[in-house]
Design a protein around this motif. Structure first.
Motif, PDB file in Angstrom:
ATOM      1  N   SER A 190       0.841  -1.192   0.000  1.00  0.00           N
ATOM      2  CA  SER A 190       0.000   0.000   0.000  1.00  0.00           C
ATOM      3  C   SER A 190       0.882   1.250   0.000  1.00  0.00           C
ATOM      4  O   SER A 190       2.041   1.217   0.431  1.00  0.00           O
ATOM      5  N   VAL A 191       0.339   2.337  -0.486  1.00  0.00           N
ATOM      6  CA  VAL A 191       1.097   3.583  -0.609  1.00  0.00           C
ATOM      7  C   VAL A 191       0.481   4.644   0.290  1.00  0.00           C
ATOM      8  O   VAL A 191      -0.723   4.885   0.242  1.00  0.00           O
ATOM      9  N   GLY A 192       1.325   5.259   1.110  1.00  0.00           N
ATOM     10  CA  GLY A 192       0.906   6.379   1.936  1.00  0.00           C
ATOM     11  C   GLY A 192       1.408   7.666   1.301  1.00  0.00           C
ATOM     12  O   GLY A 192       2.546   7.724   0.824  1.00  0.00           O
ATOM     13  N   THR A 193       0.571   8.678   1.252  1.00  0.00           N
ATOM     14  CA  THR A 193       0.952   9.969   0.680  1.00  0.00           C
ATOM     15  C   THR A 193       0.916  11.012   1.783  1.00  0.00           C
ATOM     16  O   THR A 193      -0.072  11.118   2.513  1.00  0.00           O
ATOM     17  N   PHE A 194       2.010  11.751   1.901  1.00  0.00           N
ATOM     18  CA  PHE A 194       2.145  12.781   2.929  1.00  0.00           C
ATOM     19  C   PHE A 194       2.508  14.102   2.265  1.00  0.00           C
ATOM     20  O   PHE A 194       3.311  14.123   1.332  1.00  0.00           O
TER      21      PHE A 194
END
Length: 111
Positions: free
Chosen positions: A60-64
């Motif tokens: 999964s990809v987290g975007t900050f």
């Protein structure tokens, strides 16, 4: 002769479709990242608002959204596993994309 022309045309089309599918080279350097105490720190070479993409061990990809540095917690399920980080930012005329760095989310000492 016609077979040669057909083969050359097919080769040219294949090369064009491959070029279109290949992403642009990274314009910004990959970030420096380290981890410890169940947290991580990444430092990029960006200006202004920076969008960070963290690809967790699960995929999964987290975007900050942050500045040129990102300090965040490692989810417990990622401790001891490789994580990937990259960033992008707008330099005033175009969006610059970084290379990707891989690091291990660590629960112990910073490394």
């Amino acid at each position: 002769m016609r077979t040669t022309v057909k083969v050359l045309a097919a080769s040219a089309l294949s090369a064009l479709s491959l070029a279109a599918a290949t992403p642009a080279l990274a314009a910004a350097p990959a970030p420096f990242c380290e981890s410890g105490a169940s947290q991580f720190y990444c430092d990029g070479n960006s200006t202004g608002t920076t969008t960070w993409s963290i690809t967790w061990y699960s995929g999964s990809v987290g975007t900050f959204t942050a500045g040129s540095t990102l300090f965040a917690a490692c989810p417990a399920s990622n401790l001891g596993h490789p994580v990937q980080a990259s960033y992008s930012y707008f330099d005033g005329s175009t969006t610059q994309y970084s290379g990707t760095t891989q690091f291990i989310c660590r629960g112990g000492p910073w490394q």
